[in-house]
Design a protein around this motif. Sequence first.
Motif, PDB file in Angstrom:
ATOM      1  N   LYS A  57       0.897  -1.739   0.603  1.00 14.59           N
ATOM      2  CA  LYS A  57      -0.574  -0.218  -0.312  1.00 14.59           C
ATOM      3  C   LYS A  57       1.026   1.498   0.254  1.00 14.59           C
ATOM      4  CE  LYS A  57      -4.019  -2.109   2.170  1.00 14.59           C
ATOM      5  NZ  LYS A  57      -5.272  -2.043   2.558  1.00 14.59           N
ATOM      6  N   MET A  58       1.984   1.390   1.195  1.00 10.92           N
ATOM      7  CA  MET A  58       3.008   2.116   0.703  1.00 10.92           C
ATOM      8  C   MET A  58       3.349   2.768  -0.349  1.00 10.92           C
ATOM      9  SD  MET A  58       6.480   2.743   2.904  1.00 10.92           S
ATOM     10  CE  MET A  58       7.423   2.094   2.295  1.00 10.92           C
ATOM     11  N   CYS A  59       3.871   1.382  -1.325  1.00  9.04           N
ATOM     12  CA  CYS A  59       4.682   1.722  -2.344  1.00  9.04           C
ATOM     13  C   CYS A  59       3.237   2.144  -3.588  1.00  9.04           C
ATOM     14  CB  CYS A  59       5.552   0.924  -3.470  1.00  9.04           C
ATOM     15  SG  CYS A  59       6.495  -0.008  -1.805  1.00  9.04           S
ATOM     16  N   LYS A  60       2.219   1.547  -2.918  1.00 10.57           N
ATOM     17  CA  LYS A  60       1.316   2.187  -4.246  1.00 10.57           C
ATOM     18  C   LYS A  60       0.743   3.537  -4.256  1.00 10.57           C
ATOM     19  CE  LYS A  60      -3.404   1.326  -5.857  1.00 10.57           C
ATOM     20  NZ  LYS A  60      -4.628   0.429  -5.979  1.00 10.57           N
ATOM     21  N   LYS A  61       0.716   4.038  -2.746  1.00  9.23           N
ATOM     22  CA  LYS A  61       0.552   5.095  -2.452  1.00  9.23           C
ATOM     23  C   LYS A  61       1.917   5.943  -3.367  1.00  9.23           C
ATOM     24  CE  LYS A  61      -0.564   9.210   0.762  1.00  9.23           C
ATOM     25  NZ  LYS A  61      -1.414   9.359   1.791  1.00  9.23           N
ATOM     26  N   LEU A  62       2.653   5.724  -3.045  1.00  3.24           N
ATOM     27  CA  LEU A  62       3.927   6.828  -2.652  1.00  3.24           C
ATOM     28  C   LEU A  62       4.563   6.350  -5.107  1.00  3.24           C
ATOM     29  CD1 LEU A  62       7.147   5.349  -0.718  1.00  3.24           C
ATOM     30  CD2 LEU A  62       5.327   7.677  -0.713  1.00  3.24           C
ATOM     31  N   LEU A  63       3.958   5.543  -5.188  1.00  4.87           N
ATOM     32  CA  LEU A  63       4.129   5.829  -6.539  1.00  4.87           C
ATOM     33  C   LEU A  63       3.217   6.785  -7.492  1.00  4.87           C
ATOM     34  CD1 LEU A  63       5.221   4.348  -9.450  1.00  4.87           C
ATOM     35  CD2 LEU A  63       3.256   3.103  -9.230  1.00  4.87           C
ATOM     36  N   GLN A  64       1.739   6.338  -6.703  1.00  7.24           N
ATOM     37  CA  GLN A  64       0.843   7.273  -7.459  1.00  7.24           C
ATOM     38  C   GLN A  64       0.945   8.787  -7.437  1.00  7.24           C
ATOM     39  OE1 GLN A  64      -2.609   5.595  -5.410  1.00  7.24           O
ATOM     40  NE2 GLN A  64      -2.931   4.238  -6.856  1.00  7.24           N
ATOM     41  N   ALA A  65       1.988   8.695  -6.089  1.00  6.77           N
ATOM     42  CA  ALA A  65       2.048  10.625  -6.601  1.00  6.77           C
ATOM     43  C   ALA A  65       3.234  10.677  -7.513  1.00  6.77           C
ATOM     44  CB  ALA A  65       2.863  10.991  -5.061  1.00  6.77           C
ATOM     45  N   ARG A  66       3.773  10.038  -8.049  1.00  5.98           N
ATOM     46  CA  ARG A  66       5.236  10.136  -8.527  1.00  5.98           C
ATOM     47  C   ARG A  66       5.318  10.118 -10.114  1.00  5.98           C
ATOM     48  NH1 ARG A  66      11.209   9.797  -6.891  1.00  5.98           N
ATOM     49  NH2 ARG A  66      10.843  10.843  -4.826  1.00  5.98           N
ATOM     50  N   LEU A  67       4.204   8.778 -10.948  1.00  8.94           N
ATOM     51  CA  LEU A  67       4.294   8.578 -12.052  1.00  8.94           C
ATOM     52  C   LEU A  67       2.804   8.630 -12.641  1.00  8.94           C
ATOM     53  CD1 LEU A  67       5.901   4.727 -10.913  1.00  8.94           C
ATOM     54  CD2 LEU A  67       6.362   7.085 -12.054  1.00  8.94           C
ATOM     55  N   ASN A  68       2.766   8.474 -13.815  1.00 12.44           N
ATOM     56  CA  ASN A  68       1.885   8.750 -14.710  1.00 12.44           C
ATOM     57  C   ASN A  68       0.931   7.460 -14.945  1.00 12.44           C
ATOM     58  OD1 ASN A  68       2.097  11.453 -15.312  1.00 12.44           O
ATOM     59  ND2 ASN A  68       3.392  11.736 -17.072  1.00 12.44           N
ATOM     60  N   SER A  69       1.499   6.520 -15.089  1.00  8.38           N
ATOM     61  CA  SER A  69       1.315   4.837 -15.628  1.00  8.38           C
ATOM     62  C   SER A  69       1.899   3.971 -14.995  1.00  8.38           C
ATOM     63  CB  SER A  69       1.343   4.769 -17.369  1.00  8.38           C
ATOM     64  OG  SER A  69       2.499   4.653 -17.668  1.00  8.38           O
ATOM     65  N   GLU A 111      13.489  -1.679  -2.869  1.00  4.59           N
ATOM     66  CA  GLU A 111      13.854  -3.018  -3.648  1.00  4.59           C
ATOM     67  C   GLU A 111      12.302  -2.664  -4.220  1.00  4.59           C
ATOM     68  OE1 GLU A 111      13.444  -5.615  -0.261  1.00  4.59           O
ATOM     69  OE2 GLU A 111      14.997  -5.475   0.426  1.00  4.59           O
ATOM     70  N   ASN A 112      11.761  -2.459  -3.738  1.00  4.48           N
ATOM     71  CA  ASN A 112      10.016  -2.346  -4.858  1.00  4.48           C
ATOM     72  C   ASN A 112      10.450  -1.023  -5.616  1.00  4.48           C
ATOM     73  OD1 ASN A 112       8.497  -4.179  -4.112  1.00  4.48           O
ATOM     74  ND2 ASN A 112       9.194  -3.651  -2.046  1.00  4.48           N
ATOM     75  N   LEU A 113      10.500   0.515  -5.260  1.00  4.03           N
ATOM     76  CA  LEU A 113      10.201   1.363  -6.579  1.00  4.03           C
ATOM     77  C   LEU A 113      11.281   1.921  -7.028  1.00  4.03           C
ATOM     78  CD1 LEU A 113       8.084   3.900  -4.697  1.00  4.03           C
ATOM     79  CD2 LEU A 113       7.363   1.861  -6.164  1.00  4.03           C
ATOM     80  N   LYS A 114      12.768   1.177  -6.426  1.00  5.41           N
ATOM     81  CA  LYS A 114      14.537   1.480  -6.682  1.00  5.41           C
ATOM     82  C   LYS A 114      14.324   3.121  -6.768  1.00  5.41           C
ATOM     83  CE  LYS A 114      14.344  -2.531  -8.508  1.00  5.41           C
ATOM     84  NZ  LYS A 114      14.655  -3.518  -7.607  1.00  5.41           N
ATOM     85  N   GLN A 115      13.982   3.606  -5.975  1.00  8.12           N
ATOM     86  CA  GLN A 115      13.989   5.324  -5.828  1.00  8.12           C
ATOM     87  C   GLN A 115      15.541   5.478  -4.960  1.00  8.12           C
ATOM     88  OE1 GLN A 115      10.423   7.068  -3.737  1.00  8.12           O
ATOM     89  NE2 GLN A 115       9.206   6.346  -6.126  1.00  8.12           N
ATOM     90  N   ASP A 116      15.343   6.443  -5.466  1.00  9.44           N
ATOM     91  CA  ASP A 116      16.819   6.978  -4.880  1.00  9.44           C
ATOM     92  C   ASP A 116      15.964   7.822  -3.453  1.00  9.44           C
ATOM     93  OD1 ASP A 116      19.031   8.399  -3.373  1.00  9.44           O
ATOM     94  OD2 ASP A 116      19.241   9.543  -4.857  1.00  9.44           O
ATOM     95  N   THR A 117      16.639   6.995  -2.289  1.00 12.02           N
ATOM     96  CA  THR A 117      15.630   6.689  -0.746  1.00 12.02           C
ATOM     97  C   THR A 117      17.541   7.295   0.295  1.00 12.02           C
ATOM     98  OG1 THR A 117      14.257   5.689  -1.050  1.00 12.02           O
ATOM     99  CG2 THR A 117      14.488   5.725   0.801  1.00 12.02           C
ATOM    100  N   ARG A 118      16.487   8.915   0.961  1.00 10.94           N
ATOM    101  CA  ARG A 118      17.948   8.888   2.152  1.00 10.94           C
ATOM    102  C   ARG A 118      17.117   8.671   3.831  1.00 10.94           C
ATOM    103  NH1 ARG A 118      22.375  10.608  -0.492  1.00 10.94           N
ATOM    104  NH2 ARG A 118      22.212   9.885  -2.600  1.00 10.94           N
ATOM    105  N   ILE A 119      17.656   8.473   4.100  1.00  7.36           N
ATOM    106  CA  ILE A 119      17.099   8.458   5.977  1.00  7.36           C
ATOM    107  C   ILE A 119      17.890   9.760   6.750  1.00  7.36           C
ATOM    108  CG2 ILE A 119      16.463   7.495   7.758  1.00  7.36           C
ATOM    109  CD1 ILE A 119      17.514   4.720   6.533  1.00  7.36           C
ATOM    110  N   THR A 120      16.774  10.325   7.049  1.00  3.99           N
ATOM    111  CA  THR A 120      17.176  11.900   8.188  1.00  3.99           C
ATOM    112  C   THR A 120      16.908  11.640   9.540  1.00  3.99           C
ATOM    113  OG1 THR A 120      17.422  13.114   6.497  1.00  3.99           O
ATOM    114  CG2 THR A 120      17.794  13.818   9.000  1.00  3.99           C
ATOM    115  N   VAL A 121      17.591  11.031  10.677  1.00  3.29           N
ATOM    116  CA  VAL A 121      17.691  10.748  11.928  1.00  3.29           C
ATOM    117  C   VAL A 121      17.386  12.400  12.479  1.00  3.29           C
ATOM    118  CG1 VAL A 121      17.636  10.003  14.170  1.00  3.29           C
ATOM    119  CG2 VAL A 121      17.446   8.760  11.969  1.00  3.29           C
TER     120      VAL A 121
END
Length: 539
Positions: free
Chosen positions: A244-256, A303-313
């Motif tokens: 569900k998280m990946c789907k939501k992130l994807l919908q915010a980013r991608l056209n299709s 792993e699922n979206l292949k997005q450049d992802t960073r963590i900030t603590v």
Amino acid sequence: MDPYDRKRFIERGSHKGKGIAVFTSGGDSQGMNAAVRAVVRMAIYLGCKIFFIKEGYQGMVDGGDNIVEANWASVSSIIHKGGTVIGSARCMDFKERAGRLKAAKNLIGRGITNLVVIGGDGSLTGANLFRQEWKSLLEELVNTSEITPEQSQKYNHLHIAGLVGSIDNDFCGTDMTIGTDSALHRIIEAIDAIVSTAYSHQRTFIMEVMGRHCGYLALVAALTSEADYVFIPEWPPELDWRNKMCKKLLQARLNSVISLFTNMVWNERSAGQRLNIIIVSEGAIDRDGHPITAEMVRQVVVENLKQDTRITVLGHVQRGGSPSAFDRVLGCRMGAEAVMALMEATPDTEACVVSLDGNQAVRLPLVECVQRTNAVTKAMADRKWELAVQLRGKSFQRNLDTYKMLTRLKPPKSSFDASGRGVEGYTLGVMHVGAPACGMNAAVRSFVRNCIYRGDTVYGIHDGVEGLIAGNVQNMNWSDVTGWVGQGGAMLGTKRTLPGQRINQVAARLKEFKIQALLIIGGFEVCTDKILIFNVFEK
């Protein structure tokens, strides 16, 4: 002077000779110094002898130079400082009766029978236990000749008033704890800074915030930053949260989308949203009670979206720095009220905690509030998530509901009929009048999306009354207000112009667009504007 004012009037020196001490315990928070300052000066005004207990409970146990008398100048120029100038420490000695015996002896030696405790639920619980044991502690000290029977008789009652100093806002019974507002400022400032670099590189950022077992900081930060996803301990995500998280992130980013199964494959990025923000509370868990960490979330996204992802603590930067204006005022008001609570206490008065209820400082039974706070922990341990949210209070529950509704990428299909018209069928408008102010855009975004969610039609009126008369009116869609929360000024535009003699033109435009209700956001001009336009609706 009316009877109420006479009743509340506090005569200078009216409690001369009483001994009172203030100390800070547990984790520090911004605004503690403001509370300490208020306690000291209110006590001096009333004629009390006021003492600092340095280094929290440890200083009470050790005594000596850790318990010192304060004066008016002792708290000069500290209201703007973060942390606590009298120090704080976690004390293991006080958890043992032997440590509490030493603490009692040190207080009796200085004539202190009133304590203002500034700390979290653990500190307040320890103070209440100390109060309950007070008489037995004095008896033991008399039997061992540590104090005299006369001292035991004179100081036979200990009064406690607690102030909750914690950035976590995890104490039930108060709308806000001292330090929470300042911590939120740090978090929002950090997110606003992160958004700039995330946008430049089309990155996903995962922000880990503090809060221990309370998700207030994470939830409110997510609500005020339009974060795409938030993890909090009181309301764990669904069992299939990864998909569900990946789907939501994807919908915010991608056209299709090419596919959405176990092995997800995605195509081109959208020209719209170039970044994603995910907020993780440090105490986040899943529905089975297992921790959800920022690194775990990062792995899912990569792993699922292949997005450049960073963590900030963000860590302890959330506790540091100067307190906000709100926390300075809160500390001042609570500190003064705590002293009054102690001065008005009788031998039968139970320990209290000074809380914020709306805009009022109120006194509540300390034990009852601690029990309610512990009930939240138990509800989460028993996986009764709805109960846990409910026990956090109505404000927390409303924030959660508002976040879930406002951060949808589009309204639910149930909001529209087969022709695409809203099921409620009302037509509403929103506009500004007067000077722009911070928060106007957040208010418009919330109004627009709430109305669309209900199935209503919303018109945004640009440039206030001038724009309405000119017909500068826009049918607002869900996505039109994306990104508005963090924007200053007024995206719809605003002017100070009032309808005046052109009220009939205003009426004609409202009739033209069939606007049945109008939200006006602005300053004092709104009052005049509202009356005139209300008369138009009446006609």
